[in-house]
Design an enzyme around this catalytic site. Structure first.
Site, PDB file in Angstrom:
ATOM      1  N   HIS A 117      43.294  39.354   6.111  1.00 30.88           N
ATOM      2  CA  HIS A 117      42.963  40.633   5.486  1.00 30.88           C
ATOM      3  C   HIS A 117      43.508  41.740   6.370  1.00 30.88           C
ATOM      4  O   HIS A 117      42.979  42.009   7.443  1.00 30.88           O
ATOM      5  CB  HIS A 117      41.445  40.758   5.290  1.00 30.88           C
ATOM      6  CG  HIS A 117      41.071  41.753   4.243  1.00 30.88           C
ATOM      7  ND1 HIS A 117      40.756  43.049   4.528  1.00 30.88           N
ATOM      8  CD2 HIS A 117      41.010  41.639   2.893  1.00 30.88           C
ATOM      9  CE1 HIS A 117      40.495  43.697   3.398  1.00 30.88           C
ATOM     10  NE2 HIS A 117      40.641  42.856   2.393  1.00 30.88           N
ATOM     11  N   ASP A 162      46.909  36.787   0.711  1.00 31.47           N
ATOM     12  CA  ASP A 162      47.223  38.106   1.290  1.00 31.47           C
ATOM     13  C   ASP A 162      48.273  37.890   2.381  1.00 31.47           C
ATOM     14  O   ASP A 162      47.941  37.437   3.480  1.00 31.47           O
ATOM     15  CB  ASP A 162      45.945  38.680   1.909  1.00 31.47           C
ATOM     16  CG  ASP A 162      45.671  40.077   1.427  1.00 31.47           C
ATOM     17  OD1 ASP A 162      46.626  40.743   1.023  1.00 31.47           O
ATOM     18  OD2 ASP A 162      44.511  40.516   1.466  1.00 31.47           O
ATOM     19  N   ASP A 221       5.371  28.432  -2.550  1.00 28.98           N
ATOM     20  CA  ASP A 221       4.500  28.816  -3.664  1.00 28.98           C
ATOM     21  C   ASP A 221       5.437  29.132  -4.830  1.00 28.98           C
ATOM     22  O   ASP A 221       5.784  30.294  -5.063  1.00 28.98           O
ATOM     23  CB  ASP A 221       3.668  30.059  -3.315  1.00 28.98           C
ATOM     24  CG  ASP A 221       2.825  29.865  -2.060  1.00 28.98           C
ATOM     25  OD1 ASP A 221       2.417  28.721  -1.804  1.00 28.98           O
ATOM     26  OD2 ASP A 221       2.580  30.860  -1.349  1.00 28.98           O
ATOM     27  N   GLU A 255      49.445  38.770  -2.773  1.00 27.89           N
ATOM     28  CA  GLU A 255      49.291  40.157  -2.314  1.00 27.89           C
ATOM     29  C   GLU A 255      50.328  40.308  -1.201  1.00 27.89           C
ATOM     30  O   GLU A 255      50.102  39.916  -0.063  1.00 27.89           O
ATOM     31  CB  GLU A 255      47.859  40.361  -1.805  1.00 27.89           C
ATOM     32  CG  GLU A 255      47.459  41.801  -1.642  1.00 27.89           C
ATOM     33  CD  GLU A 255      47.519  42.576  -2.946  1.00 27.89           C
ATOM     34  OE1 GLU A 255      48.066  43.685  -2.914  1.00 27.89           O
ATOM     35  OE2 GLU A 255      47.055  42.076  -3.976  1.00 27.89           O
ATOM     36  N   GLU A 300       0.837  -1.210   0.000  1.00 30.65           N
ATOM     37  CA  GLU A 300       0.000   0.000   0.000  1.00 30.65           C
ATOM     38  C   GLU A 300       0.870   1.258   0.000  1.00 30.65           C
ATOM     39  O   GLU A 300       0.527   2.261  -0.641  1.00 30.65           O
ATOM     40  CB  GLU A 300      -0.923  -0.006   1.218  1.00 30.65           C
ATOM     41  CG  GLU A 300      -1.966  -1.118   1.165  1.00 30.65           C
ATOM     42  CD  GLU A 300      -2.750  -1.263   2.460  1.00 30.65           C
ATOM     43  OE1 GLU A 300      -3.878  -1.779   2.401  1.00 30.65           O
ATOM     44  OE2 GLU A 300      -2.214  -0.861   3.514  1.00 30.65           O
ATOM     45  N   GLU A 327      43.924  33.713  -4.225  1.00 32.25           N
ATOM     46  CA  GLU A 327      44.656  34.862  -3.704  1.00 32.25           C
ATOM     47  C   GLU A 327      45.213  34.580  -2.312  1.00 32.25           C
ATOM     48  O   GLU A 327      44.540  33.976  -1.477  1.00 32.25           O
ATOM     49  CB  GLU A 327      43.745  36.086  -3.648  1.00 32.25           C
ATOM     50  CG  GLU A 327      44.478  37.354  -3.238  1.00 32.25           C
ATOM     51  CD  GLU A 327      43.608  38.590  -3.244  1.00 32.25           C
ATOM     52  OE1 GLU A 327      44.169  39.692  -3.393  1.00 32.25           O
ATOM     53  OE2 GLU A 327      42.373  38.472  -3.083  1.00 32.25           O
ATOM     54  N   ASP A 383      10.265  31.271  -4.088  1.00 33.96           N
ATOM     55  CA  ASP A 383       9.035  31.105  -3.311  1.00 33.96           C
ATOM     56  C   ASP A 383       8.319  32.460  -3.310  1.00 33.96           C
ATOM     57  O   ASP A 383       8.826  33.432  -2.758  1.00 33.96           O
ATOM     58  CB  ASP A 383       9.387  30.667  -1.886  1.00 33.96           C
ATOM     59  CG  ASP A 383       8.158  30.455  -1.009  1.00 33.96           C
ATOM     60  OD1 ASP A 383       7.036  30.414  -1.556  1.00 33.96           O
ATOM     61  OD2 ASP A 383       8.328  30.343   0.220  1.00 33.96           O
ATOM     62  N   HIS A 388      38.757  35.815  -5.170  1.00 33.50           N
ATOM     63  CA  HIS A 388      39.308  36.979  -4.470  1.00 33.50           C
ATOM     64  C   HIS A 388      39.257  36.702  -2.966  1.00 33.50           C
ATOM     65  O   HIS A 388      38.296  36.100  -2.470  1.00 33.50           O
ATOM     66  CB  HIS A 388      38.466  38.217  -4.804  1.00 33.50           C
ATOM     67  CG  HIS A 388      38.823  39.438  -4.013  1.00 33.50           C
ATOM     68  ND1 HIS A 388      38.004  39.949  -3.019  1.00 33.50           N
ATOM     69  CD2 HIS A 388      39.903  40.253  -4.068  1.00 33.50           C
ATOM     70  CE1 HIS A 388      38.574  41.034  -2.512  1.00 33.50           C
ATOM     71  NE2 HIS A 388      39.723  41.242  -3.121  1.00 33.50           N
ATOM     72  N   ASN A 389      40.292  37.134  -2.234  1.00 34.04           N
ATOM     73  CA  ASN A 389      40.330  36.891  -0.777  1.00 34.04           C
ATOM     74  C   ASN A 389      39.970  35.436  -0.467  1.00 34.04           C
ATOM     75  O   ASN A 389      39.143  35.142   0.407  1.00 34.04           O
ATOM     76  CB  ASN A 389      39.368  37.830  -0.034  1.00 34.04           C
ATOM     77  CG  ASN A 389      39.880  39.257   0.023  1.00 34.04           C
ATOM     78  OD1 ASN A 389      41.015  39.534  -0.360  1.00 34.04           O
ATOM     79  ND2 ASN A 389      39.044  40.169   0.482  1.00 34.04           N
TER      80      ASN A 389
END
Length: 753
Positions: free
Chosen positions: A354, A341, A648, A388, A199, A339, A701, A309-310
């Site tokens: 950073h 830094d 929706d 960098e 079922e 990258e 949605d 980046h970064n």
């Protein structure tokens, strides 16, 4: 557990698998959070073969789970920031980390022995690999049966009427009580008041029945209600616009027909037809473009290159954490330019973070180790390390030493071949290699002349717009002395960073390997005002674009106008999910996810007249009309995990490319049905430069009182679209595949008159 469980393990192709059995049995692992917080937890895989379960020894602790679908990698050893910080070196061989696709923190674990740690890592990697290779049918069944288990509150392997309603909400569909009653009574053949065994299977078949497939199949199933090889050939040639053969039709039937008696008659049932339509080869992305299919022997600057980046940041660039995980995630997504830094650290060890912010720091050498380990797992093609450099000469020498010792012969430190090169090597020639992008004390030509000693000085004078790429643009231009270690300078071969003084100056005074970085604002202006000059510049040189320093939240910019100007290294914040990253993923979805996509021929020609803004006539102008019919969606994810919250959905179809091609159309929303909504809405688009166009399908949605919420999306190049009736896989906001969700569309492309 429900009877369906045994079927699932069999379907997943893992029954009797020793790695699976190890995970199902589970065991104790030491979970590490800090120096003082190291606690034993019991881990095991649940019977659905996808959910890991961990339980505290303390009874009041809540049981917790995570899905293997959310795991990006399992890393053996003491490599994560947490394990390095909170454990001793002697446990190195017993440590491993589970890394996740989302921003979720690593799960840092210690096994009781080195052998056990290796077994955990091997078993997890083995089962992850098998899960990633499941068919669409298997993932759909798995998802539905998992939801059935959740709905089966009393775990009696049966579904009561109220549990059926709960289940329907879990699979993202809200039906009124009358309809739920009708479905329930239709399946409750035994009149017992609950569903069990066959079922439940009948209930599943009712739920997954797709009327649109019935219609298409019925149109071509002309042989006793089935598709013969001839019928299948007619369908493929008429609807799918595919060149095929009777032999290919026989292969499809042999591969996809699940009913042996039907297969013996050389026929294809509706179930077999649906399984075929769900196979990656039959979906919207041209299967020929999934592998490397482009010429990879062109010079490096003739390709768009997936760039970050970064890269070290997991979140924003003010106070977010830095992590080697961020490099791993980017590389696994086929990023080919990362990258670093670099700043002076304590104990003479350079660090990455950073600068002048609260972002955390990682050791430069740890980043290089992670890059070496994961650089070529997704793509064999070269990785560019964009430095960098803010370090002292002394720590620059340490950087050079780390890169030399860790990357070894994979690091390009001299030009390929004999003599001074006049052009870039190709991605093919650079397979498995690392290139350094950074400052260099002298010209590359000097190493082939008597001026070889010209680089003995550690200082160079350079005029820059500002002291650093990401610092405030209001700073005045200044001439400054840059101190550079010769060891590091000599590692820069094909990507020497120089200041940009204009296209004419670059053409006259710069060698091919001398490249400039452009802040997004300046690059966008050049792409808009001097597009053809920019394109010609990029025929000879490399250009790198990076986000404005004002984007402290690590937001992104639209990369498309820069690609239109021929810029190769358009660096985005991979750590920030957004439309721009979706488009970037779509650009590099093809060509084996190699991270390199060959630019069109007219963007590799120094005499090109192509201008994406003015669109004068030329080889690039191939006006096409794209017709898209959005038919239906299947198994869309819930956005709000509350039981009562149902999406929706509406579908937007967007075209990106040259300005004349940019367009967007959307369907109506379907109320309270994320499981199997149907639209049957048609859209038409004009596409003038197909080579540069991308198509994005996005599901939202609908919300009448505020902005729509993102549900899922998929982007692919226009030229990689397959025609006819196609399923479209869907990605979540992080760009990861949603295993069972999809759209069903009809695509037609015709030459415009």
């Amino acid at each position: 557990m429900m009877e369906t469980n045994g079927i699932e393990i069999k379907n997943n192709g893992m029954e009797g698998d020793p790695d699976l059995q190890f995970l199902l049995q589970g065991g104790d692992l030491l979970k590490v959070r800090s120096t003082s917080w190291k606690k034993t937890r019991f881990f095991r895989l649940l019977e659905d073969c996808k959910t890991m379960w961990r339980e505290s020894k303390k009874t009041f602790r809540k049981k917790q789970t995570f899905s293997l679908d959310d795991v990006s990698a399992v890393r053996m050893g003491r490599h994560s920031e947490g394990l390095k910080k909170y454990t001793e070196e002697q446990v190195e061989g017993r440590c491993f980390s589970i890394m996740f696709k989302s921003h979720r923190k690593n799960l840092d674990l210690i096994a009781s022995s080195e052998e056990e740690a290796k077994q955990w890592v091997q078993s997890l990697e083995s089962v992850l690999s098998k899960i990633n290779n499941l068919s669409r049918q298997q993932t759909t069944e798995h998802w539905i049966f998992s939801c059935m288990r959740k709905a089966d509150k009393n775990k009696d392997e049966k579904l009561s009427q109220s549990e059926v309603k709960s289940f329907l909400r879990l699979i993202n569909i809200e039906v009124d009580d009358d309809y739920a009653d009708i479905i329930f009574k239709k399946c409750d053949k035994s009149k017992s008041g609950y569903l069990a065994g066959e079922e439940i299977k009948h209930f599943y078949d009712l739920l997954t029945h797709r009327e649109e497939i019935d219609v298409i199949y019925g149109e071509y199933a002309k042989t006793t209600g089935f598709m013969s090889p001839d019928n299948l050939v007619t369908f493929l040639m008429t609807e799918q616009r595919e060149k095929t053969s009777l032999a290919n039709a026989h292969k499809i039937i042999e591969k996809f027909e699940p009913d042996e008696s039907v297969k013996a008659k050389k026929l294809l049932s509706k179930d077999g037809f649906l399984m075929f339509m769900h196979h990656p080869d039959a979906m919207v992305l041209n299967p020929d473009h999934r592998d490397v299919y482009q010429d990879m022997s062109q010079p490096l600057n003739h390709y768009f290159i997936s760039s970050s980046h970064n890269t070290y940041l997991m979140e924003d660039q003010l106070k977010g954490p830095s992590s080697t995980n961020a490099y791993i995630r980017a590389l696994l997504k086929s990023c080919r330019c990362v990258e670093l830094d670099c700043w002076d650290g304590s104990d003479d060890e350079p660090v990455i973070y950073h600068g002048y912010t609260l972002t955390s720091k990682i050791l430069f050498k740890d980043a290089i180790k992670a890059i070496k380990e994961y650089a070529f797992k997704t793509s064999d093609y070269p990785v560019i390390l964009s430095l960098e450099n803010h370090c002292s000469v002394e720590q620059q020498a340490v950087m050079a030493q780390h890169m030399s010792s860790i990357l070894g012969s994979a690091l390009v430190t001299t030009p390929l071949g004999d003599g001074m090169p006049t052009n870039f090597p190709s991605p093919e020639e650079l397979k498995g290699k690392f290139l350094i992008k950074g400052k260099r004390l002298n010209k590359l030509e000097d190493i082939f002349t008597q001026d070889a000693e010209a680089a003995s000085d550690t200082e160079m004078t350079e005029e820059e717009e500002s002291l650093d790429e990401d610092e405030d643009e209001t700073q005045e231009k200044s001439k400054k002395k840059l101190k550079l270690a010769k060891e590091l300078s000599d590692m820069v071969v094909y990507c020497k960073s120089v200041h940009f003084y204009g296209f004419e100056d670059a053409r006259k005074n710069l060698s091919f390997y001398e490249m400039s970085s452009f802040k997004e604002g300046k690059a966008m202006k050049l792409a808009e005002k001097s597009a053809n000059a920019y394109i010609r510049h990029n025929v000879e040189k490399l250009s790198r674009i990076y986000p404005a320093g004002s984007r402290t939240d690590s937001s992104n910019y639209n990369p498309v106008p820069l690609w239109n100007a021929g810029c190769q290294i358009v660096a985005l914040n991979f750590q920030t999910p957004c439309t721009d990253m979706d488009v970037n993923q779509g650009r590099f979805l093809i060509n084996g996810k190699s991270g390199y996509v060959l630019k069109p021929a007219y963007m590799r020609d120094l005499a090109t007249e192509f201008d994406p803004i003015t669109l004068t006539r030329g080889d690039w102008l191939k006006h096409k009309t794209l017709h898209v019919m959005v038919i239906s969606a299947q198994q869309l994810p819930k956005i709000n995990k509350k039981k009562s919250s149902i999406v929706d959905p509406l579908v937007k179809v967007e075209v990106y490319g040259v300005p004349a091609d940019v367009a967007e159309k959307e369907t109506n929303s379907i109320y309270n049905n994320g499981f199997n909504p149907t639209w049957n809405e048609n859209f038409r688009f004009d596409v003038y430069v197909p080579d540069l166009a991308l198509v994005r399908f996005v599901v939202e949605d609908h919300d009448s009182t505020s902005d729509n919420e993102f549900v899922a999306q998929y982007v692919l190049p226009f030229n990689s679209l397959k025609l006819g009736y196609r399923h479209v896989p869907l990605h979540n906001k992080n760009g990861d595949l949603l295993p069972s969700a999809g759209l069903f569309v009809h695509i037609m492309v015709v030459d415009a008159e």
